[in-house]
Enzyme design. Structure first.
Site, mmCIF file in Angstrom:
data_model
loop_
_atom_site.group_PDB
_atom_site.id
_atom_site.type_symbol
_atom_site.label_atom_id
_atom_site.label_comp_id
_atom_site.label_asym_id
_atom_site.label_seq_id
_atom_site.Cartn_x
_atom_site.Cartn_y
_atom_site.Cartn_z
ATOM 1 N N ASN A 9 0.876 -1.169 0.000
ATOM 2 C CA ASN A 9 0.000 0.000 0.000
ATOM 3 C C ASN A 9 0.913 1.219 0.000
ATOM 4 O O ASN A 9 1.439 1.613 1.039
ATOM 5 C CB ASN A 9 -0.885 -0.042 1.248
ATOM 6 C CG ASN A 9 -1.823 1.138 1.318
ATOM 7 O OD1 ASN A 9 -1.752 2.058 0.507
ATOM 8 N ND2 ASN A 9 -2.720 1.107 2.294
ATOM 9 N N ARG A 88 -2.493 -1.998 -3.460
ATOM 10 C CA ARG A 88 -3.717 -1.231 -3.245
ATOM 11 C C ARG A 88 -3.632 0.035 -4.088
ATOM 12 O O ARG A 88 -2.636 0.769 -4.028
ATOM 13 C CB ARG A 88 -3.845 -0.853 -1.775
ATOM 14 C CG ARG A 88 -4.985 0.094 -1.547
ATOM 15 C CD ARG A 88 -5.083 0.536 -0.110
ATOM 16 N NE ARG A 88 -6.178 1.480 0.017
ATOM 17 C CZ ARG A 88 -6.052 2.711 0.500
ATOM 18 N NH1 ARG A 88 -4.880 3.141 0.907
ATOM 19 N NH2 ARG A 88 -7.091 3.503 0.560
ATOM 20 N N HIS A 177 -13.024 3.132 -0.088
ATOM 21 C CA HIS A 177 -13.140 2.051 0.910
ATOM 22 C C HIS A 177 -13.788 0.800 0.327
ATOM 23 O O HIS A 177 -14.322 -0.041 1.059
ATOM 24 C CB HIS A 177 -13.977 2.509 2.144
ATOM 25 C CG HIS A 177 -13.296 3.510 3.005
ATOM 26 N ND1 HIS A 177 -13.968 4.555 3.617
ATOM 27 C CD2 HIS A 177 -11.996 3.642 3.371
ATOM 28 C CE1 HIS A 177 -13.119 5.284 4.320
ATOM 29 N NE2 HIS A 177 -11.916 4.753 4.177
ATOM 30 N N HIS A 204 -17.616 2.415 7.425
ATOM 31 C CA HIS A 204 -16.172 2.277 7.631
ATOM 32 C C HIS A 204 -15.706 3.582 8.269
ATOM 33 O O HIS A 204 -15.626 4.621 7.607
ATOM 34 C CB HIS A 204 -15.456 2.015 6.299
ATOM 35 C CG HIS A 204 -13.972 1.885 6.461
ATOM 36 N ND1 HIS A 204 -13.281 0.733 6.173
ATOM 37 C CD2 HIS A 204 -13.047 2.766 6.913
ATOM 38 C CE1 HIS A 204 -12.001 0.910 6.446
ATOM 39 N NE2 HIS A 204 -11.831 2.141 6.886
ATOM 40 N N GLY A 208 -10.277 8.379 7.669
ATOM 41 C CA GLY A 208 -11.237 8.606 6.590
ATOM 42 C C GLY A 208 -12.484 7.821 6.966
ATOM 43 O O GLY A 208 -12.377 6.770 7.596
ATOM 44 N N ARG A 237 -11.234 15.970 7.573
ATOM 45 C CA ARG A 237 -12.046 16.412 6.432
ATOM 46 C C ARG A 237 -13.440 16.812 6.898
ATOM 47 O O ARG A 237 -14.010 16.187 7.798
ATOM 48 C CB ARG A 237 -12.184 15.288 5.404
ATOM 49 C CG ARG A 237 -10.894 14.869 4.765
ATOM 50 C CD ARG A 237 -11.151 13.873 3.632
ATOM 51 N NE ARG A 237 -9.929 13.190 3.275
ATOM 52 C CZ ARG A 237 -9.766 11.861 3.282
ATOM 53 N NH1 ARG A 237 -10.773 11.071 3.595
ATOM 54 N NH2 ARG A 237 -8.619 11.341 2.956
ATOM 55 N N ARG A 281 -9.681 8.583 19.845
ATOM 56 C CA ARG A 281 -9.342 8.147 21.207
ATOM 57 C C ARG A 281 -8.953 9.336 22.085
ATOM 58 O O ARG A 281 -9.400 9.459 23.227
ATOM 59 C CB ARG A 281 -8.167 7.163 21.155
ATOM 60 C CG ARG A 281 -8.438 5.916 21.948
ATOM 61 C CD ARG A 281 -7.355 4.901 21.802
ATOM 62 N NE ARG A 281 -6.726 4.905 20.487
ATOM 63 C CZ ARG A 281 -5.812 4.032 20.107
ATOM 64 N NH1 ARG A 281 -5.424 3.092 20.943
ATOM 65 N NH2 ARG A 281 -5.269 4.082 18.914
ATOM 66 N N GLY A 327 -11.056 1.669 12.418
ATOM 67 C CA GLY A 327 -10.532 1.895 13.772
ATOM 68 C C GLY A 327 -11.571 2.426 14.743
ATOM 69 O O GLY A 327 -11.652 1.978 15.897
ATOM 70 N N GLY A 329 -15.088 2.495 14.126
ATOM 71 C CA GLY A 329 -16.262 1.609 14.097
ATOM 72 C C GLY A 329 -16.045 0.352 14.925
ATOM 73 O O GLY A 329 -16.966 -0.147 15.575
ATOM 74 N N GLU A 330 -14.787 -0.145 14.917
ATOM 75 C CA GLU A 330 -14.504 -1.392 15.633
ATOM 76 C C GLU A 330 -14.286 -1.152 17.128
ATOM 77 O O GLU A 330 -14.511 -2.052 17.937
ATOM 78 C CB GLU A 330 -13.247 -2.064 15.053
ATOM 79 C CG GLU A 330 -13.453 -2.597 13.652
ATOM 80 C CD GLU A 330 -12.141 -2.933 12.941
ATOM 81 O OE1 GLU A 330 -11.185 -3.344 13.613
ATOM 82 O OE2 GLU A 330 -12.092 -2.780 11.708
ATOM 83 N N ASN A 331 -13.820 0.070 17.481
ATOM 84 C CA ASN A 331 -13.353 0.269 18.858
ATOM 85 C C ASN A 331 -14.113 1.284 19.704
ATOM 86 O O ASN A 331 -13.976 1.272 20.920
ATOM 87 C CB ASN A 331 -11.874 0.697 18.841
ATOM 88 C CG ASN A 331 -10.988 -0.387 18.266
ATOM 89 O OD1 ASN A 331 -10.989 -1.508 18.766
ATOM 90 N ND2 ASN A 331 -10.277 -0.075 17.199
ATOM 91 N N GLU A 382 -8.507 -5.511 4.600
ATOM 92 C CA GLU A 382 -8.280 -5.188 3.186
ATOM 93 C C GLU A 382 -7.114 -5.999 2.609
ATOM 94 O O GLU A 382 -7.144 -6.394 1.446
ATOM 95 C CB GLU A 382 -8.034 -3.687 3.032
ATOM 96 C CG GLU A 382 -9.295 -2.889 3.330
ATOM 97 C CD GLU A 382 -9.026 -1.440 3.691
ATOM 98 O OE1 GLU A 382 -9.186 -0.593 2.820
ATOM 99 O OE2 GLU A 382 -8.660 -1.164 4.841
#
Ligand code: ADP
Length: 396
Positions: A9, A88, A177, A204, A208, A237, A281, A327, A329-331, A382
């Site tokens: 990537n 990627r 994404h 996601h 971003g 953004r 965080r 990051g 969404g999961e945490n 990914e």
């Protein structure tokens, strides 16, 4: 050990890589070359639980890939199983609807998409050309972030501006994404096979952030546009806003429209509102310590995520599943909680215990028994999609 794939990537100042084997299931080594093009650039290797950092003398992408090659030469049992390289690529325009084996025509096709993502595209082309020089004869595959969204209908992807803008310049929504959403759709189908015939909303949420509606396994709408600036509020953004603001900002601040756009890309979002950080965080910690502006930034992020979930949901027949990934969404149990509160009108409800105690790094369900929609946390992968596409194109 089974065949393995090197996943690359390549960004303008960084190059992330991973080597996966066992049909993408086993991560052998991963790392990142950072601060490329500037002083004190380095490359790190994480292998068997240990991290090694090596300074790069000329800080070039070529030297980073050369170091990966050297590392492989020091680990010949891994090198001998390397069968291909997957790259990627952020923007594939309308040219690339699927992953492809790379040849000179493909490199030219990627370069031709550069008008919408000039920095990324230039870096991808460098990464591909350097990998071809350093690993001659090894097949290489390009996997595009935009490809999954090429199933959008014109009614969704066209902007309501003069049609000539699309005809002459290809100005339209592309979405990003896509590799992550493709993984989510496939992983959800493993967890709940009916989902492949149903309506799925996915968010996601990382630095971003975007949303996507997946109708029977195909992307039917997504929040990002011709560039990743459209849609949700993100780390730095702004997301969607009245385009007149670009003119207002440039006149009020005596700057060019490109400089105004730079503010919207790099100084807005969570950072712009909190005036503290773009990092979720950090903002959650500040909120707990009583920082109201951090809370405002996070609540705006949640409200706008819910808004763009609702917006893309108009392309679904029913909202059977909602998936959080990335990051944040999961945490972030706090943001999942506020986002779902903003979706109460859709009868989406989550179990707070399950939300707060969701196991890290694993897929889990967090909806209540009464929720119309199943709500999931699914860690994205990914690299796995890129490795599998590379395997499959090489083997065909
Ligand atoms: P990128 O878009 O750069 O790939 P990631 O998907 O890695 O970003 O997500 C980065 C974001 O995830 C950051 O805002 C980070 O603060 C947030 N994040 C990571 N872990 C946690 C956590 N435990 N709680 C809240 N936010 C988290």
């Amino acid at each position: 050990m089974a065949d393995s794939i090197l996943v690359i990537n390549c960004g303008s100042s960084s190059l992330k890589f991973a080597i996966l084997s066992n049909a993408g299931q086993t991560l052998i080594v991963e790392g990142i070359a950072e601060r490329l093009g500037s002083d004190n650039s380095s490359i790190s290797f994480k292998f068997e639980g240990e991290k090694t950092v090596i300074a790069l003398q000329d800080s070039s992408h070529k030297q980073a890939v050369t170091q990966i090659k050297h590392w492989l030469e020091e680990h010949p049992h891994i090198q001998k199983n390397l069968v291909g390289i997957g790259h990627r690529v952020v923007h594939g325009g309308e040219t690339f609807t699927h992953s492809v084996l790379i040849d000179q025509n493909v490199i030219q096709g990627i370069a031709d998409c550069s008008q919408f993502a000039p920095l990324h595209t230039a870096a991808h082309v460098i990464g591909i050309e350097v990998a071809m020089q350093i690993f001659p004869g090894l097949p290489q595959v390009a996997v595009f972030d935009t490809a999954f969204h090429q199933t959008l209908e014109p009614v969704q992807y066209l902007y309501p501006i003069p049609m000539a803008m699309y005809r002459d310049h290809h100005f339209r929504k592309y979405g990003f994404h896509g590799t992550s959403y493709r993984y989510i759709s496939q992983r959800l189908a493993e967890l709940d096979p009916k989902s492949h015939q149903q309506g799925v909303l996915a968010a996601h949420l990382g630095n971003g952030a975007s949303t996507c509606a997946i109708n029977k396994g195909k992307s039917s709408d997504t929040s990002m546009g011709i560039t990743p600036l459209e849609g949700l509020m993100m780390g730095t953004r702004c997301g969607s806003l009245d385009p007149s603001l670009i003119s207002f900002i440039s006149k009020a601040e005596h700057i060019s429209s490109d400089e105004a756009l730079d503010i919207l890309n790099k100084k807005s979002g969570l950072l712009g509102i909190s005036e503290l950080s773009n990092d979720c965080r950090t903002l959650e910690e500040a909120m707990v310590s009583g920082d109201n502006r951090a809370k405002l930034a996070l609540d705006m992020f949640a409200a706008r995520t819910a808004k763009y979930l609702a917006s893309v949901a108009t392309t679904l027949e029913s909202i059977d599943h909602l998936v959080f990934t990335g990051g944040i969404g999961e945490n972030s149990s706090y943001l999942r909680h506020v986002i779902c509160q903003n979706l109460k009108a859709f009868n989406i409800s989550i179990n707070e215990d399950k939300n707060n105690n969701a196991p890290r790094g694993m897929a889990s369900e967090i909806h209540t028994r009464h929720s119309n929609t199943k709500v999931w946390i699914i860690p994205t992968n990914e690299e796995l999609v890129i490795a599998l596409d590379t395997f499959s194109l090489i083997n065909n």
